[in-house]
Design a protein around this motif. Sequence first.
Motif, mmCIF file in Angstrom:
data_model
loop_
_atom_site.group_PDB
_atom_site.id
_atom_site.type_symbol
_atom_site.label_atom_id
_atom_site.label_comp_id
_atom_site.label_asym_id
_atom_site.label_seq_id
_atom_site.Cartn_x
_atom_site.Cartn_y
_atom_site.Cartn_z
ATOM 1 N N THR A 33 -14.218 30.033 31.843
ATOM 2 C CA THR A 33 -13.597 28.946 32.601
ATOM 3 C C THR A 33 -13.058 27.860 31.663
ATOM 4 N N ASP A 62 -11.491 31.992 40.000
ATOM 5 C CA ASP A 62 -12.740 31.993 39.242
ATOM 6 C C ASP A 62 -13.854 32.611 40.085
ATOM 7 N N GLU A 63 -14.876 33.153 39.416
ATOM 8 C CA GLU A 63 -16.016 33.770 40.106
ATOM 9 C C GLU A 63 -15.534 34.801 41.121
HETATM 10 MG MG LIG Z 1 -16.928 30.051 34.781
#
Ligand SMILES: [Mg+2]
Length: 406
Positions: free
Chosen positions: A50, A140-141
């Motif tokens: 990230t 993300d994720e």
């Molecule tokens: Mg992350």
Amino acid sequence: MHILHVAARPEALPCRDEEYQRVMRAVEELLEEGSGGCVYISGVPGTGKTATVHAVVRELKRMAEQNETNPFTYVEINGLRLPEPSAAYGLLWEAVSGHDAAEEGHLKISAKESLKNLTRHFGGGKRMGPGGHACVVLMDELDQLMTSKQDVVYNFFNWPTLVNSKLVVLAVANTMDLPERVMSRRVRSRLGMIRINFQPYTTPQLEMIVRSRLEAMKEGLKGDLQDVISPDGIKFAAMKVSSISGDARRVLDICRRTVELVQPMKRTARTEDVRDVIKVMQNSPTAAYLRDLSFHERLLLAALLKCMKREGIEEIKWADVQHQHYLYLGVLAGNGDSTRNPTIGELAYVLDSLLASRAILMEDGAIASRKPDGERRVLLNLEQSEVERVLGEVGGQAWKNALSVS
Ligand SMILES: [Mg+2]
Ligand SMILES: Nc1ncnc2c1ncn2[C@@H]1O[C@H](COP(=O)(O)OP(=O)(O)OP(=O)(O)O)[C@@H](O)[C@H]1O
């Protein structure tokens, strides 16, 4: 302590130069060509995925402002924060259609309608995006968006590749094989996805990450300063972490806590201090308490954590925790765990035992007691990162994935 905190955002990310460059080049190229594409970034927690993508996007925004690259709209979708996977469609549609959610609030249309709009938009081959700009999406994720039909993840892999989509998806996940799980080989090769795997950090890399943060801090301060933690101490922490996970968050956490411990004595923290902190982190009364909990007690805590992350608030309605508990039951029950749905009354017993030991607190008082039980809010009364870590250790891989810990 501040600069070592995981929430601090350092200017540079040491040891991720190569990954940074690769992501940068890939996105820059797509923006310049005016085409779309997907960059798939994988790696275990705390490997800087990230942070790296954020750094790339920051730089690209700067470049776009100076006319060094084509302008683009940017949107971030985090799988952990969505009430359900299909909610991702609404966020993408807002970005693609140029709706400013920060100004005007979210669009009031269903996930189904958003999906229909997106399919029409990308399938039509014409770009009605904001000013014809490209849209860069950080997904993300992504692991959290896997459903039994796998349709959400599939669509986000597929849309960027359609003609004139001008959609750049930066897909970030913990596991390497999501593309294999959602698409056939034939589809995969058509997509020509760029894949970058972030390796766990090694001991010298983790040392470097801690030291460069401290050095950056020191440069900003004048005078001859005593080190807050000795080089050997940092090395010891790095070694311990790399032998388990290679998670930068862990090493930063350990070093920060060590500095915190030693700080009143106004001396440099040494290896022994680091060792003490690691021991405390492993054998804290909280960790021992968590390890002894029953399956449903642990599951309930995991459900509460999930709700906290998703909603971005700490006080969660009891009904929401119950709902998440039932959702998790199918996913997180292992060998020997009962998968029978507990009744609401039985769940209340589980909550009561966690309330009795003050692991969880519940909204109290005259007003709260007049509310229906499901409307009353509960609050985690333990340190979040510790609960995540221990639940992950006890529960194994499925729990670690769900909680996003290494
Ligand atoms: Mg992350
Ligand atoms: N190379 C690095 N240099 C400095 N800090 C780093 C580096 N890599 C990671 N960090 C720090 O470690 C923490 C975790 O990094 P990040 O959030 O990018 O991990 P991640 O790979 O996205 O993990 P997850 O899979 O759990 O989301 C952040 O505080 C980040 O600033």
